[in-house]
Design a protein around this motif. Structure first.
Motif, PDB file in Angstrom:
ATOM      1  N   GLU A 249     -28.809   5.707  20.556  1.00  0.00           N
ATOM      2  CA  GLU A 249     -30.138   5.581  21.139  1.00  0.00           C
ATOM      3  C   GLU A 249     -30.112   4.594  22.314  1.00  0.00           C
ATOM      4  N   PHE A 250     -30.985   4.831  23.294  1.00  0.00           N
ATOM      5  CA  PHE A 250     -31.070   3.961  24.466  1.00  0.00           C
ATOM      6  C   PHE A 250     -31.388   2.522  24.071  1.00  0.00           C
ATOM      7  N   ASP A 251     -32.196   2.344  23.043  1.00  0.00           N
ATOM      8  CA  ASP A 251     -32.609   1.003  22.631  1.00  0.00           C
ATOM      9  C   ASP A 251     -31.437   0.151  22.128  1.00  0.00           C
ATOM     10  N   ASN A 252     -30.307   0.799  21.838  1.00  0.00           N
ATOM     11  CA  ASN A 252     -29.138   0.057  21.348  1.00  0.00           C
ATOM     12  C   ASN A 252     -28.148  -0.312  22.452  1.00  0.00           C
ATOM     13  N   LEU A 253     -28.473   0.027  23.696  1.00  0.00           N
ATOM     14  CA  LEU A 253     -27.565  -0.286  24.803  1.00  0.00           C
ATOM     15  C   LEU A 253     -27.277  -1.778  24.914  1.00  0.00           C
ATOM     16  N   TYR A 254     -28.300  -2.591  24.678  1.00  0.00           N
ATOM     17  CA  TYR A 254     -28.165  -4.040  24.865  1.00  0.00           C
ATOM     18  C   TYR A 254     -27.026  -4.625  24.030  1.00  0.00           C
TER      19      TYR A 254
END
Length: 614
Positions: free
Chosen positions: A589-594
């Motif tokens: 998921e994009f939210d896990n990029l960090y």
């Protein structure tokens, strides 16, 4: 009768002289025939530790293959004598993995040894050890005799013998292994010590009782708090005169003394410039302050013009090399001394030096008077040359007789490694191009998340025109240059520009995007910058990525591929620089990029630190 006697005396004298001359000639012929024995370089194996060899200084030949991690090395630049001699030679950069001849010099033990990764060898840390050694190129000193056969601490052969601890001496029947918490052993000097059970020397632990040292002449290892590689550029132009040239040399000698030169601390070389620059000695010529001061006293003035720009270019290209003793972990520093003003331009030469990681300091003495300013080739030359224009890198002296006042502040500043802003590190030496997928499948919300990921990575770097530079490309079926490397030169400006990038929407042609980035971003990268491409995509490419990825790799662009959601793992691995496990990442998921920001930064720095700096 008297005539006969005189004649006989003359004959005897003549015969004596003939015999004398014949004897002398015969002795000369005999001397010619007697050849001096040829020096034989002893050969050792990769596992031989310096502590096994009693000789305080020796030349040996190492075989190939000593880069293997099983040959343990302890320390950096200065190594504990428990280290593999040949392994340390590879770690220090004196040898490569193919082997060769080296000069080894024993020095005093240290209270601590710092591990590091260099030239394919991971050295380990060690709290303290009784004896150290340094490794140099095998250039024998004049008048020094080196042993053709080494003296070992054991009668066993160097190939078959075990390590330094192999000889066990029991003082009583109670001192057997397992019967008592200590085992008494013998060190090479003959002094016994206790090795506690369970202590593993390979892990860097040592006995509480310090080992006795061999009788060696004390040698300074240098100030470890000032580990820099320093080049002094001295003014040898005709206009300076002999008296002021002597004052300049006096400052150099005082700096050499104040710095405490040594292999574990600062090293210093000197370049004199006039019409053309010339190196008097490089970083590894003199390894202590005493020898360096003696060498400085022998420097003679060259004369000519004051071509400072040419001298800075010379130092950038030639001085800071491994062959000249440059150390990968030490900041490069140049101190330029100028009488009056340069006779050529310095701005461009200094810019290239700074971008190569060289910290430039200027000492200007007796600047141009008002009626002389018309002759100055480049006004405000010092500010154009130094590493930063904040006053830290510049000294101006009104008179040569006040030059000595710069000694203490100069030494303090060059040793303040935290403030050497132009030092080449993984955070200030790259051109980083972000290639961002703006296809329809990403969506507006996720695109903002991607931009935040780009922002988080960018924040970790030192941003300026001479440090790390940032560029960005967005792609769908088409490609768009958001901003190039030369567009913004400060971190606030870059972060604002990232926020302003607008979402495009469209297809996913990743191969074309890589080609576009090579042409529009990296073709304009500076030659001495590391080139990093960080590509973020959420899907499989509609076009082929193999050929564009290969082109990027061949052009020296280090490529990181970050995939999200529907990205194809095999495509990421093709795009990524080898090894793919260090350069390709995938999140659901994009939210896990960090989560990958620290890992990517760590990998960038690990890769940078494993390579020669200059």
């Amino acid at each position: 009768m008297r005539t006969v006697v005189l004649t006989m005396k003359a004959s005897v004298i003549e015969m004596f002289l003939v015999l004398l001359v014949t004897g002398v000639h015969s002795n000369k012929e005999t001397a010619k025939k007697i050849k001096r024995p040829k020096f034989t370089v002893p050969q050792i194996n990769c596992d031989v530790k310096a502590g096994k060899i009693i000789n305080p200084e020796f030349i040996v030949k190492c075989p190939a293959g000593c880069q293997d991690p099983k040959y343990h090395v302890y320390g950096t630049d200065v190594y504990a004598s428990y280290s593999s001699v040949c392994g340390a030679a590879v770690h220090s950069g004196v040898l490569d993995n193919s082997g060769g001849k080296i000069l080894v010099r024993k020095v005093a033990g240290q209270s601590g040894y710092k591990g590091s990764y260099s030239n394919g060898v991971q050295s380990l840390s060690l709290p303290r050890w009784r004896e150290s050694f340094i490794v140099l190129e095998s250039k024998p000193k004049k008048g020094v005799t080196y042993p053709s056969a080494l003296t070992y601490s054991s009668s066993k052969s160097p190939v078959a013998q075990a390590d330094l601890w192999s000889t066990t001496t029991y003082t009583s029947s109670q001192n057997r292994p397992g019967a008592d918490p200590g085992i008494q052993r013998q060190d090479p000097s003959g002094a016994a010590f206790q090795k506690p059970v369970g202590v593993d020397v390979s892990l860097g632990l040592v006995p509480k009782e310090e080992l006795s040292t061999q009788s060696l002449e004390p040698v300074s290892l240098g100030d470890p708090n000032c580990k820099i590689d320093l080049s002094f550029l001295i003014d040898g132009s005709t206009s300076i005169g002999k008296r002021r040239f002597r004052i300049q040399k006096q400052l150099l000698a005082e700096v050499a003394q104040a710095l405490d030169i040594g292999p574990g601390g600062p090293l210093m070389g000197v370049v004199q410039y006039g019409d053309n620059p010339a190196t008097h000695f490089n970083l590894k010529t003199h390894m202590n302050s005493r020898d360096l001061k003696t060498a400085i006293e022998k420097i003679t003035q060259r004369g000519g013009l004051s071509n400072v720009g040419r001298a800075i270019s010379f130092v950038t290209k030639n001085f800071f090399s491994k062959a000249n003793g440059n150390r990968s972990g030490a900041p490069n520093v140049v101190v330029v001394m100028v009488d009056g003003w340069p006779t050529d331009k310095v701005e461009e030469a200094s810019r290239l030096a700074r971008e190569s990681g060289i910290n430039i300091f200027f000492i200007t003495i007796e600047g141009a008077a008002e009626n002389e300013k018309q002759y100055v080739v480049e006004p405000n030359f010092a500010n154009k040359a130094v590493c930063r224009t904040n006053g830290f890198y510049s000294f101006h002296v009104q008179s040569w007789f006040g030059l000595h006042k710069t000694l203490q502040p100069l030494v303090k500043r060059v040793c303040d490694t935290d403030r050497l802003a132009c030092s080449k590190t993984c955070l200030n030496s790259a051109d980083i191009g972000f290639v961002i997928d703006g296809s329809s499948s990403v969506g507006t919300g996720n695109f903002r998340t991607v931009l935040q990921f780009v922002t988080n990575l960018t924040k970790e770097f030192e941003i300026s025109d001479t440090d790390t530079r940032i560029g960005a490309v967005q792609y769908t079926y088409e490609q768009r240059l958001e901003f190039g490397f030369d567009k913004y030169s400060s971190k606030p400006d870059i972060l604002s520009a990232i926020k302003r990038v607008g979402y495009w929407s469209g297809g996913t042609s990743t191969g074309a995007a890589i080609n576009f980035a090579l042409e529009q971003l990296f073709k304009k990268s500076k030659p001495n910058k590391r080139k990093l491409m960080i590509l973020i995509t959420d899907g499989r490419s509609y076009d082929d990525v193999r050929i564009p990825a290969m082109a990027a790799h061949l052009k020296g662009v280090i490529t990181y591929a970050i995939g999200v959601a529907w990205a194809a793992q095999e495509e990421l691995e093709v795009i990524a620089t080898h090894p793919a496990r260090d350069h390709s990442f995938f999140v659901d998921e994009f939210d896990n990029l960090y989560q990958y920001v620290p890992r990517i930064i760590q990998n960038i720095c690990t890769e940078f630190n494993s390579q020669p700096r200059n």
